[in-house]
Scaffold this active site. Structure first.
Site, PDB file in Angstrom:
ATOM      1  N   HIS A 130       8.640 -26.344 -71.908  1.00  0.00           N
ATOM      2  CA  HIS A 130       8.857 -24.900 -71.742  1.00  0.00           C
ATOM      3  C   HIS A 130       7.820 -24.099 -72.534  1.00  0.00           C
ATOM      4  CE1 HIS A 130      13.118 -26.381 -71.078  1.00  0.00           C
ATOM      5  NE2 HIS A 130      12.906 -25.661 -70.006  1.00  0.00           N
ATOM      6  N   LYS A 183       6.362 -30.527 -63.509  1.00  0.00           N
ATOM      7  CA  LYS A 183       7.268 -31.691 -63.563  1.00  0.00           C
ATOM      8  C   LYS A 183       8.324 -31.619 -62.452  1.00  0.00           C
ATOM      9  CE  LYS A 183      10.726 -32.772 -66.123  1.00  0.00           C
ATOM     10  NZ  LYS A 183      11.850 -32.471 -65.824  1.00  0.00           N
ATOM     11  N   SER A 189      11.098 -33.718 -70.960  1.00  0.00           N
ATOM     12  CA  SER A 189      12.275 -33.248 -70.233  1.00  0.00           C
ATOM     13  C   SER A 189      13.428 -33.158 -71.220  1.00  0.00           C
ATOM     14  CB  SER A 189      12.613 -34.264 -69.140  1.00  0.00           C
ATOM     15  OG  SER A 189      13.940 -34.099 -68.715  1.00  0.00           O
ATOM     16  N   SER A 190      14.357 -32.232 -70.949  1.00  0.00           N
ATOM     17  CA  SER A 190      15.521 -32.158 -71.851  1.00  0.00           C
ATOM     18  C   SER A 190      16.371 -33.423 -71.736  1.00  0.00           C
ATOM     19  CB  SER A 190      16.357 -30.903 -71.565  1.00  0.00           C
ATOM     20  OG  SER A 190      16.163 -30.445 -70.268  1.00  0.00           O
ATOM     21  N   ARG A 191      16.162 -34.206 -70.661  1.00  0.00           N
ATOM     22  CA  ARG A 191      16.936 -35.441 -70.511  1.00  0.00           C
ATOM     23  C   ARG A 191      16.448 -36.562 -71.438  1.00  0.00           C
ATOM     24  NH1 ARG A 191      16.994 -35.796 -63.942  1.00  0.00           N
ATOM     25  NH2 ARG A 191      18.111 -33.869 -63.627  1.00  0.00           N
ATOM     26  N   MET A 213      16.750 -22.643 -68.277  1.00  0.00           N
ATOM     27  CA  MET A 213      18.185 -22.797 -68.523  1.00  0.00           C
ATOM     28  C   MET A 213      18.407 -23.148 -70.001  1.00  0.00           C
ATOM     29  SD  MET A 213      19.756 -24.176 -65.001  1.00  0.00           S
ATOM     30  CE  MET A 213      19.389 -25.901 -65.135  1.00  0.00           C
ATOM     31  N   GLY A 214      17.409 -22.830 -70.830  1.00  0.00           N
ATOM     32  CA  GLY A 214      17.552 -23.063 -72.270  1.00  0.00           C
ATOM     33  C   GLY A 214      17.285 -24.507 -72.646  1.00  0.00           C
ATOM     34  N   LEU A 269      15.203 -25.454 -74.914  1.00  0.00           N
ATOM     35  CA  LEU A 269      13.751 -25.398 -74.748  1.00  0.00           C
ATOM     36  C   LEU A 269      13.041 -26.536 -75.480  1.00  0.00           C
ATOM     37  CD1 LEU A 269      13.316 -21.528 -75.239  1.00  0.00           C
ATOM     38  CD2 LEU A 269      13.657 -22.802 -73.112  1.00  0.00           C
ATOM     39  N   GLN A 328      10.577 -28.252 -56.857  1.00  0.00           N
ATOM     40  CA  GLN A 328      10.988 -26.872 -57.162  1.00  0.00           C
ATOM     41  C   GLN A 328       9.807 -25.904 -56.989  1.00  0.00           C
ATOM     42  OE1 GLN A 328      13.968 -25.498 -60.196  1.00  0.00           O
ATOM     43  NE2 GLN A 328      12.162 -25.283 -61.450  1.00  0.00           N
TER      44      GLN A 328
HETATM   45  O1  PAF Z   1      13.862 -25.416 -63.720  1.00  0.00           O
HETATM   46  C1  PAF Z   1      14.878 -24.850 -64.185  1.00  0.00           C
HETATM   47  O2  PAF Z   1      15.167 -24.922 -65.382  1.00  0.00           O
HETATM   48  C2  PAF Z   1      15.782 -24.074 -63.240  1.00  0.00           C
HETATM   49  O3  PAF Z   1      15.853 -24.683 -61.987  1.00  0.00           O
HETATM   50  C3  PAF Z   1      15.408 -22.593 -63.107  1.00  0.00           C
HETATM   51  C4  PAF Z   1      14.045 -22.422 -62.482  1.00  0.00           C
HETATM   52  C5  PAF Z   1      15.432 -21.941 -64.473  1.00  0.00           C
HETATM   53  C6  PAF Z   1      16.414 -21.863 -62.224  1.00  0.00           C
HETATM   54  O4  PAF Z   1      17.686 -21.889 -62.784  1.00  0.00           O
END
Ligand code: PAF
Length: 283
Positions: free
Chosen positions: A39, A152, A188-190, A32-33, A35, A156
Site C-alpha cells: 500500500h 498484485k 500481501s496482508s495474507r 481496506m486498511g 496497510l 482487479q
Molecule cells: O484491493 C482492495 O483492497 C479492494 O478491492 C479495494 C480496491 C479497496 C475496494 O474495496
C-alpha cells in the site's frame, strides 16, 4: 493529515482546494486498511505525482462472499494512521457503511464483459461487481485525477480499467508494480498467516514466474507455462489453483506470444492454507 468521515465534509474540503487552485491534482488510493509496504508504494506514487493524496480505508461488505471473512478482516486503524502519517498522505477518508451506501443506493450491475466471471471471479461470485460498486462510489465522492491500484491484484486492475471506460470516467488508472519481500514473495496482508519459513519458501512462486519469462524464447509460451505450473506443484505443500497466460484486456487464455498485444501470467498458489496471488507481465 485530515481524517474525514463523511462525503459532505470531504467534498467541502476538496472543493475549497480546487477553487483556490484550478490546476490542483488529486491522487486517490482505495484500501481496506491493514496497510503494508504494498500500500505504501501506492501512497508514495500518489504523493510524488499529485498535489493532494487521499487514501480511503473501508472494508467493503459487497465484495465478500462469506460474512465470516468480512468479520475476520483485520482493522488495525491506529497503526494504519501511523503508516499514512509517515508516508505524507494528506487525507484519510474513513467512511461508515451509510456514507458509502446511503439508503437510496442500489447496488449496480456493471457490464464488465464477463471479466468479473473469469479466473478469480469464477470462484468468487459477485466479488468484482462489489469492487466496482465501491470504487465507482469512491470515484463519485473523491473525484480524483489519478487512482492508484497495485499490480498484485491484476484482475482487479483490468476490471477497474473496464469500469473507467464504461462509466466514461476521467480518472486515470495508475497500476503500481508489485512490491516484494526481500526473498521475492509478493507483499500481501495474507502473508502474516504464513510461518516464517513458509514466507521464505513461498518465494518459489516468483522464481517460477521469472524462470517462465526466461524460458519463453526456447520453449514457447504454452510449454513455459506448463513447466512453471509443474515446478510449483512439485514444491512440498504447494497446490496451484491456477497459473495461466492471459490477454491483458479480455483475460482470455493465450497460447502464443504473438496472439495478443498485452499478456500477463496470473497465478494463485495455496501454501500453508493461504491463497497467494502473483503475476508477471510478459508484454
Ligand atoms: O484491493 C482492495 O483492497 C479492494 O478491492 C479495494 C480496491 C479497496 C475496494 O474495496
Amino acid at each position: 493529515m485530515n481524517i474525514i468521515k463523511t462525503s459532505i465534509v470531504l467534498n467541502r474540503y476538496l472543493n475549497t482546494i480546487r477553487e483556490t487552485n484550478t490546476k490542483v491534482t488529486i491522487g486517490f488510493i482505495p484500501t481496506m486498511g491493514a496497510l503494508h509496504s504494498g500500500h505504501t508504494s501506492l501512497i508514495n506514487a500518489s504523493v510524488k505525482n499529485n498535489d493532494i493524496t487521499v487514501c480511503s480505508i473501508f472494508v467493503n461488505p459487497t465484495q465478500f462472499g462469506d460474512s465470516a471473512d468480512l468479520e475476520k478482516y483485520p482493522k488495525p486503524i491506529e497503526k494504519d494512521i501511523e503508516v499514512l502519517l509517515k508516508n505524507e498522505c494528506d487525507v484519510l477518508f474513513l467512511p461508515s457503511n451509510d456514507t458509502v451506501y446511503p439508503n437510496d443506493y442500489t447496488q449496480k450491475s456493471y457490464d464488465l464483459n464477463d471479466l468479473d466471471l473469469k479466473i478469480e471471479g469464477a470462484s468468487r461470485p459477485g466479488h468484482f461487481q462489489g469492487v466496482c460498486n465501491v470504487v465507482g462510489r469512491f470515484f463519485e465522492i473523491v473525484k480524483p485525477d489519478n487512482a492508484y491500484f497495485g499490480q498484485k491484484d491484476y484482475q482487479q486492475t483490468v476490471v477497474v480499467n473496464r469500469l473507467i471506460q464504461i462509466t466514461n470516467s476521467s480518472v486515470k488508472l495508475n497500476v503500481v508494480p508489485i512490491k516484494r519481500e526481500s526473498h521475492g514473495l509478493a507483499m500481501s496482508s495474507r502473508n502474516i498467516r504464513l510461518s516464517e519459513k513458509g514466507r521464505q519458501n513461498a518465494a518459489f512462486i516468483y522464481r517460477s514466474l521469472v524462470q517462465l519469462k526466461e524460458d519463453i524464447s526456447n520453449l514457447g509460451l504454452e510449454q513455459s507455462v506448463k513447466k512453471a505450473r509443474q515446478f510449483i506443484q512439485a514444491q512440498k505443500g504447494a497446490h496451484v489453483d491456477y497459473l495461466l497466460a492471459v490477454d491483458s484486456i479480455t483475460l482470455e487464455p493465450v497460447k502464443n506470444m504473438e496472439d495478443s498485444k498485452g499478456i500477463a501470467v496470473v497465478t494463485v498458489v495455496e501454501y500453508e492454507g493461504v491463497r497467494l496471488l502473483d503475476n508477471i507481465i510478459l508484454k
